[in-house]
Scaffold this active site. Structure first.
Site, PDB file in Angstrom:
ATOM      1  N   LYS A  21       0.849  -1.192   0.000  1.00 54.34           N
ATOM      2  CA  LYS A  21       0.000   0.000   0.000  1.00 54.34           C
ATOM      3  C   LYS A  21       0.891   1.251   0.000  1.00 54.34           C
ATOM      4  CE  LYS A  21      -4.108  -1.879   0.214  1.00 54.34           C
ATOM      5  NZ  LYS A  21      -5.252  -1.561  -0.643  1.00 54.34           N
ATOM      6  N   ASP A  39      -0.393  -0.184  -4.541  1.00 58.19           N
ATOM      7  CA  ASP A  39      -1.785   0.288  -4.552  1.00 58.19           C
ATOM      8  C   ASP A  39      -1.879   1.601  -3.778  1.00 58.19           C
ATOM      9  OD1 ASP A  39      -4.495   0.673  -4.432  1.00 58.19           O
ATOM     10  OD2 ASP A  39      -4.960  -1.221  -3.429  1.00 58.19           O
ATOM     11  N   HIS A  78     -10.592  -8.073  -7.777  1.00 57.26           N
ATOM     12  CA  HIS A  78     -10.405  -7.443  -6.466  1.00 57.26           C
ATOM     13  C   HIS A  78     -11.304  -8.188  -5.486  1.00 57.26           C
ATOM     14  CE1 HIS A  78     -11.532  -4.515  -3.280  1.00 57.26           C
ATOM     15  NE2 HIS A  78     -10.271  -4.109  -3.405  1.00 57.26           N
ATOM     16  N   GLU A 131      -6.677 -11.212  -6.074  1.00 54.80           N
ATOM     17  CA  GLU A 131      -6.305 -10.645  -4.775  1.00 54.80           C
ATOM     18  C   GLU A 131      -6.773 -11.536  -3.618  1.00 54.80           C
ATOM     19  OE1 GLU A 131      -7.980  -6.744  -3.938  1.00 54.80           O
ATOM     20  OE2 GLU A 131      -6.344  -6.387  -2.521  1.00 54.80           O
ATOM     21  N   GLU A 147     -11.864  -1.535  -8.509  1.00 54.32           N
ATOM     22  CA  GLU A 147     -12.609  -1.903  -7.296  1.00 54.32           C
ATOM     23  C   GLU A 147     -13.696  -0.881  -6.974  1.00 54.32           C
ATOM     24  OE1 GLU A 147      -8.853  -1.377  -4.887  1.00 54.32           O
ATOM     25  OE2 GLU A 147     -10.315  -0.790  -3.388  1.00 54.32           O
ATOM     26  N   GLU A 196      -1.758   0.600  -8.840  1.00 53.33           N
ATOM     27  CA  GLU A 196      -3.216   0.495  -8.672  1.00 53.33           C
ATOM     28  C   GLU A 196      -3.819   1.779  -8.100  1.00 53.33           C
ATOM     29  OE1 GLU A 196      -4.318  -3.216  -6.924  1.00 53.33           O
ATOM     30  OE2 GLU A 196      -6.045  -2.371  -5.878  1.00 53.33           O
ATOM     31  N   ASP A 202     -14.757  -5.986  -8.624  1.00 52.94           N
ATOM     32  CA  ASP A 202     -15.030  -6.684  -7.359  1.00 52.94           C
ATOM     33  C   ASP A 202     -16.450  -7.238  -7.455  1.00 52.94           C
ATOM     34  OD1 ASP A 202     -16.024  -7.201  -4.701  1.00 52.94           O
ATOM     35  OD2 ASP A 202     -14.315  -6.081  -3.919  1.00 52.94           O
TER      36      ASP A 202
HETATM   37 MG    MG Z   1      -6.962  -1.594  -4.193  1.00 54.85          MG
END
Ligand code: MG
Length: 389
Positions: A167, A195, A297, A322, A247, A221, A270
Site C-alpha cells: 500500500k 496500490d 479485487h 487478490e 474496485e 493500482e 469486485d
Molecule cells: Mg486496491
C-alpha cells in the site's frame, strides 16, 4: 421455483490492536459487511455479499429490491438483474455505485441458488474451469516502520506466496523507500504490486510511477481519484508501469469508459460491488475484446471470496487474484470450512452453487443492527489543478 424472502444480514467485528492497520481512510479498527440471503419455496437458500455502506445497502435490499423480486423465479438471473437495476430506479439514467453494490449481493445469491438447483458448482455454470487452481497475491503490507514491513513481507515469502501488494499513496518519500527495500529483500524472482487507493495527485503519481517501473512493480493500482479518467489516461501515456483499477467501478459501463479513453491496463472488478457474478462476467468479456487482463479485487468476507474464486477459476482472461491477508474474522470464521491459500494458490469450493456452508454461530456473534457509521478521514479527491503539460 419462486423467491419467498430476501434478507440483508449486517455483520461487524472489532479488530484486536495487533490486527488493526492504517489504510488511506485512517486506522481500521473493525471489519463489516452485508450478506444477502435469498430464500425459495423449494427450500433452496442462496447467499451473496455486498461491499459498501452497510446501512444504505441494507435499505436498498430490503426496501427496493425485495418488494419487486418476491414471487419471481430465481433462476431467471439476467431478467431479475435488469428488473432490479431498472425497475427500482437504481440504474435510471445509467446511474451506478451503491445501488449496484446492493444488487451485487442479490445476484451472487441467485447464482448460488442456480448451482444448488442443478447440483453443480458455480464455476461449471460459468463454463468449466480455465485453470486447475487460482493464483493469488497477498494484500498485507500497510505503512509502518520499514523494518516491520520487511518482516511481514518475508513472512509471506515463507508461507509460499510469490506475489505481494504494497500500500502506497501516503507519503511519497516513505512509499518509495518501502517499495525499494521490499524489492531488495524479496529479490527479483517475485511479483510486487503497489496500490495508492487514490492517494496521489498527478505530480506525485508521475514520480511514483517512475520508481515503480524502476523496481519492476507489476502494476500501479488506483493512483488517482477514480473519477479522474483523463488523469489516468495522462499518467498511462507518460509512464511504463501498467495502470490497474476497478474496485470502485460499477457495471461494464464504467469499465468501458476507462478502456475507450486508454486509461487502464488491468481491470479489477469486485464481485460484491461491480454488479455480482453477472456483471463481472461481462466485464471479463469486455476485457477479452480489448485484449486486457482482469485481476479480481476481493475484500469483505468469505462469501465474496468464494464467488471470486469461482469466477477466477472459470474466466479465460482472469490473471492473478487478490487475497486480503489482513486480520479479518469475516473471512476466517464465517465458513465451516474456511478458504485458505496453499503456497500462493487457491481452489474454488467444489460443492453445489458457491459450495460454502456458513457458520451460524459466527453470523449470530457478529450480527449488527446499529445505525452508527464511523466517519473516516477521506482522501483528497480532486487534483485537476495539477499540471499535466
Ligand atoms: Mg486496491
Amino acid at each position: 421455483m419462486k423467491i419467498t424472502d430476501i434478507k440483508a444480514l449486517r455483520l461487524r467485528t472489532p479488530l484486536p490492536p495487533e490486527g488493526q492497520y492504517r489504510s488511506r481512510s485512517g486506522l481500521r479498527t473493525f471489519r463489516s459487511t452485508v450478506l444477502v440471503q435469498v430464500e425459495t419455496d423449494e427450500g433452496i437458500v442462496g447467499f451473496g455479499s455486498c461491499s459498501g455502506n452497510e446501512a444504505v445497502v441494507e435499505a436498498i435490499i430490503v426496501r427496493a429490491l425485495k418488494p419487486i423480486l418476491i414471487g419471481k423465479d430465481p433462476l431467471q438471473i439476467q431478467e431479475l438483474w435488469e428488473m432490479g437495476y431498472v425497475g427500482t430506479g437504481i440504474g435510471e439514467y445509467g446511474s451506478q455505485a451503491i445501488g449496484v453494490v446492493a444488487l451485487s449481493g442479490v445476484d451472487i445469491a441467485l447464482w448460488d441458488i442456480l448451482g444448488k438447483a442443478q447440483n453443480i458448482p458455480v464455476y461449471k455454470l460459468l463454463g468449466e474451469r480455465s485453470r486447475e487452481r487460482v493464483q493469488v497475491y497477498a494484500t498485507a503490507l500497510y505503512p509502518e516502520e520499514t523494518a516491520e514491513v520487511v518482516k511481514k513481507a518475508l513472512a509471506f515469502v515463507e508461507k509460499g506466496f510469490r506475489s505481494i501488494k504494497i500500500k502506497v499513496g501516503f507519503d511519497l518519500a516513505k512509499d518509495i523507500e518501502i517499495v525499494k527495500v521490499v524489492r531488495e529483500v524479496v529479490g527479483e524472482d517475485f511479483t510486487l504490486m503497489a496500490d495508492a487507493n487514490m492517494g496521489y495527485g498527478i505530480e506525485a503519481a508521475l514520480k511514483a510511477a517512475a520508481v515503480l517501473e524502476e523496481c519492476r512493480v507489476a502494476w500501479f493500482e488506483e493512483p488517482l481519484f477514480v473519477g479522474d479518467i483523463e488523469g489516468h489516461a495522462f499518467l498511462k501515456s507518460r509512464s511504463q508501469v501498467p495502470i490497474a483499477l476497478g474496485e470502485n467501478l460499477h457495471t461494464t459501463l464504467a469499465f468501458e469508459q476507462f478502456i475507450l479513453r486508454r486509461a487502464i491496463d488491468v481491470l479489477q472488478p469486485d464481485v460484491a460491488r461491480a454488479g455480482g457474478i453477472s456483471q463481472v462476467r461481462k466485464v471479463a468479456g469486455l476485457a477479452v475484446a480489448h485484449g486486457l487482463p482482469i485481476s479480481l479485487h476481493t475484500w469483505g468476507d468469505a462469501v465474496a471470496l468464494a464467488a471470486s474464486l469461482h469466477l477466477a477459476a472459470a474466466l479465460e482472461n482472469s490473471a492473478i487474484m487478490e487475497l486480503d491477508c489482513t486480520s479479518n474474522p469475516l473471512r476466517t470464521e464465517l465458513l465451516k470450512e474456511p478458504l485458505e491459500a496453499q503456497n500462493g494458490f487457491m481452489l474454488p469450493p467444489q460443492g453445489a452453487g458457491l459450495g460454502i456452508d456458513l457458520n451460524t454461530d459466527t453470523l449470530k456473534k457478529y450480527a449488527f443492527s446499529g445505525s452508527e457509521r464511523v466517519l473516516l478521514p477521506y482522501p483528497k479527491l480532486l487534483c485537476r489543478s495539477d499540471s499535466r503539460s
